[in-house]
Design a protein around this motif. Structure first.
Motif, PDB file in Angstrom:
ATOM      1  N   LEU A   1       3.242   2.585  -7.039  1.00  0.00           N
ATOM      2  CA  LEU A   1       2.253   1.690  -6.087  1.00  0.00           C
ATOM      3  C   LEU A   1       1.893   0.054  -5.588  1.00  0.00           C
TER       4      LEU A   1
ATOM      5  N   ALA B   1      -2.248  10.568   6.719  1.00  0.00           N
ATOM      6  CA  ALA B   1      -3.948   9.714   6.178  1.00  0.00           C
ATOM      7  C   ALA B   1      -4.242  10.644   7.084  1.00  0.00           C
TER       8      ALA B   1
ATOM      9  N   SER C   1      -9.730   1.128  -0.249  1.00  0.00           N
ATOM     10  CA  SER C   1      -8.999   0.906   0.943  1.00  0.00           C
ATOM     11  C   SER C   1      -9.770  -0.714   1.942  1.00  0.00           C
TER      12      SER C   1
ATOM     13  N   GLY D   1       0.425  -1.269   0.068  1.00  0.00           N
ATOM     14  CA  GLY D   1      -0.169   0.166  -0.072  1.00  0.00           C
ATOM     15  C   GLY D   1       1.157   1.258  -0.003  1.00  0.00           C
ATOM     16  N   LYS D   2       2.372   1.080   0.433  1.00  0.00           N
ATOM     17  CA  LYS D   2       2.733   2.344   0.243  1.00  0.00           C
ATOM     18  C   LYS D   2       3.442   3.345  -1.595  1.00  0.00           C
ATOM     19  N   ARG D   3       3.173   4.218  -1.407  1.00  0.00           N
ATOM     20  CA  ARG D   3       3.623   4.847  -2.557  1.00  0.00           C
ATOM     21  C   ARG D   3       5.083   5.218  -2.786  1.00  0.00           C
TER      22      ARG D   3
ATOM     23  N   GLU E   1      -5.809   5.181   1.083  1.00  0.00           N
ATOM     24  CA  GLU E   1      -4.241   4.613   0.834  1.00  0.00           C
ATOM     25  C   GLU E   1      -4.363   3.561   0.633  1.00  0.00           C
TER      26      GLU E   1
ATOM     27  N   GLY F   1      -5.707   0.127   2.736  1.00  0.00           N
ATOM     28  CA  GLY F   1      -5.401   0.962   4.500  1.00  0.00           C
ATOM     29  C   GLY F   1      -6.523   0.794   4.707  1.00  0.00           C
TER      30      GLY F   1
END
Lengths: 101, 521
Positions: A73, A96, B205, A60-62, B174, B177
């Motif tokens: 991504l 966030a 998400s 989920g990190k970019r 995210e 997320g």
């Protein structure tokens, strides 16, 4: 490799999968120092991570280059640092946001 | 990028997780993708470039939204509460539509319209494969077409491209997320931008969707309490009725609820303050956005809500009435009527630009200016700390003797009177002042039944005491209910027509434009 938004890719040195979400053009995108391949295409066997290219891509990190021109991504985590044209990609640390819908 | 990728990624990474739970049961991300692929194949077989959808929210909604995307077609959710004739006219504006509608609507819509359940049964027989891709990838294509509520005129069909929506989702949410336990109570109707955006952001998400097909405060509270709901989006009229319901039954609480976001219309300050007390553990998020901007462009976050509520500093406390600050990637500016930037704190027209801003309408050129700005039609101001205050539609500002008056401030003041349940303040033509201020008021039992003269005097005295005589309505019309759009916006032009001198005495009927009353939302 010609990158474009929506292009899905996978690492040849581990399980990492990713998708281009920003940027386009001809670039060398690598994971663990080895060029990534389009998802669904064969992966070379017995490929080793290049030295100094260890690290990991996190779910989920970019990841983005210094100029913020390309954004990747990570959709499946795995070993090996991500790099673009030989330069390491950095995690894009976005604050966030609260869910608004 | 095609919005289909939002579902495709989740189905590949977390295929077994529950995407949505409706009356028919739970559907995983992998199964939802299989449904969407079937819907896409079905649409291609029909040779349709648009999937029109006119029904309440269920698993059929994400199936239709992503199914259209898979086929490279547009998804056009329609307001199923409109009269059949209006719906038919909207369908008629769409490119080769396949229409999926509730049982009761299909006969009136004509062919090719199929009922939702018939369509769902048909999809089960379509052989389309269950894996990811391929989907048509043309980022500039229309992904979603939304008919605006028409609070300021006849409905326009706003077009949002795949790029607009992908930018919004990927820049603000995210991927995967959400925690596995998270569930969104989806009460916004499918034809509202908040209903569309909620499906996209929830899927991306990984937050389970719990649709509420028909809103009542009782049904909302019941589902929230029993469904494991952690997140909810409400329009202000919903929250007002939920708060009333909870005030009437002090035993009610929703302990699982962590986050309440609200938007779609202006929230009355007294309702918000009471909601903050009733949900002390929940995080409140105020979202401001437009259909044309792919949903949210500014948010007031949870800490900002609590900080404002607790603050003794009037400037900080005032932020409760703001919509917060712009999202990353979104620029918001206030300009004068000549388009020039105004000074900090000065009221003007709100304009916005960014990748998520569509600004296109069906059958017309882009309404963005050369710099890429969309003029929203709202008026407001931005303070020294960057907080945006939205006063309402530019058309609603009352100009009395050259003085600009904001209906929202007068409405908030009237709502603080214990005798007022709901109110709409409008400007009506006046020979002497150009416009004068009038109010349509729904009373609580505190004032109900008293002589009208006495009520008018009481309310006029109340406003004069708080805001001065310039802003005090000169005329009060008591009514049973206000005419509202589907998202809870007051239909001011209807109120204005009735309160105008030549419309005096005519009753304000909530059913006069849209059948929007009571339970409906």
């Amino acid at each position: 490799m010609i990158l474009k938004p929506g292009l899905r890719l996978r690492s040849q040195v581990g399980e990492t999968e990713m998708v281009v979400i920003k940027g386009s053009g001809d670039h060398e995108l690598a994971c663990g120092g080895v060029a990534v391949v389009p998802l669904g295409e064969p992966v070379a066997e017995g490929v080793e991570m290049a030295s100094g290219q260890d690290g990991a891509a996190l779910m989920g990190k970019r990841y983005t280059d210094a100029a913020d021109s390309v954004e990747i991504l990570c959709t499946k985590p795995g070993p090996g640092a991500l790099s673009l044209d030989g330069q390491p990609l950095e995690v894009k640390s976005a604050k966030a946001l609260p869910a608004s819908d | 990028m095609n919005i289909a990728i939002l579902l495709d990624l989740m189905a590949d990474s977390f295929g077994d997780r529950t995407a949505i739970t409706d009356d028919r049961g739970s559907v995983s991300y992998a199964d939802l993708r299989a449904l969407a692929r079937a819907a896409g194949a079905d649409l291609a077989t029909a040779g349709s470039a648009t999937l029109a959808f006119a029904d309440v929210c269920s698993v059929a909604v994400p199936t239709a939204l992503f199914g259209a995307a898979w086929a490279g077609a547009a998804y056009a959710p329609l307001n199923f509460r409109l009269p059949a004739e209006s719906l038919k006219a909207q369908v008629g504006r769409l490119d080769t539509p396949l229409t999926v509608a509730s049982e009761g609507l299909t006969p009136a819509l004509g062919t090719p319209a199929v009922s939702t359940s018939e369509w769902q049964d048909r999809l089960e027989r379509v052989e389309a494969g269950t894996d990811g891709g391929p989907y048509v990838d043309d980022p500039g294509n229309p992904a979603v077409i939304l008919f605006t509520s028409g609070s300021s005129g006849s409905p326009k069909a706003a077009v949002l491209t795949h790029d607009n929506l992908c930018s919004y989702v990927m820049d603000t949410v995210e991927f995967a997320g959400a925690g596995e336990d998270e569930g969104l109570l989806l009460a916004a109707p499918p034809f509202h931008i908040a209903g569309v955006a909620a499906v996209l952001t929830s899927v991306y998400s990984g937050r389970r969707i719990l649709p509420l097909p028909a809103f009542t405060p009782e049904a909302w509270l019941e589902k929230a309490r029993t469904g494991g709901v952690t997140h909810a989006f409400v329009v202000p009229t919903m929250l007002a009725r939920i708060v009333q319901c909870m005030d009437a039954d002090p035993g009610l609480s929703v302990p699982t609820l962590r986050a309440i976001s609200y938007g779609g219309a202006r929230m009355a300050a007294p309702v918000l303050e009471r909601a903050l007390e009733l949900f002390p553990e929940a995080q409140f998020v105020n979202a401001y956005g437009l259909t044309e901007t792919s949903s949210t462009i500014a948010v007031l976050g949870p800490e900002e809500h609590r900080e404002a509520l607790a603050s003794g500093d009037p400037e900080v406390r005032r932020r409760l009435a703001s919509v917060g600050r712009p999202l990353p990637g979104v620029e918001i500016a206030i300009v004068s009527d000549s388009g020039a930037a105004v000074e900090v704190g000065t009221r003007g027209f709100i304009r916005v630009r960014g990748a998520q801003v569509g600004g296109r309408y069906l059958d017309s050129a882009s309404s963005l200016d050369d710099g890429g700005w969309l003029v929203t039609g709202d008026v407001g101001s931005i303070d020294g700390s960057g907080y945006l205050y939205v006063e309402g539609r530019a058309d609603d500002v009352i100009i009395r003797g050259g003085e600009n008056l904001s209906p929202s401030e007068i409405e908030d003041t009237l709502l603080r009177h214990p005798g007022v349940a709901a109110v709409a303040v409008v400007g009506v033509p006046d020979a002497e002042w150009g416009e004068s201020v009038a109010a349509a008021v729904v009373l609580t039992p505190t004032l109900a039944g008293r002589p009208e003269d006495e009520i008018s005097d009481e309310l006029a005295g109340w406003v004069r005491g708080h805001l001065g005589s310039l802003k005090t309505p000169g005329r009060y019309v008591i009514c049973d209910d206000l005419p509202l759009t589907g998202s809870g916006k007051v239909l001011r032009r209807v109120v204005r027509d009735r309160l105008a001198p030549d419309g005096a005495g005519a009753p304000i009927s909530p059913g006069s434009v849209e059948p929007m009353k009571g339970e409906a939302l």
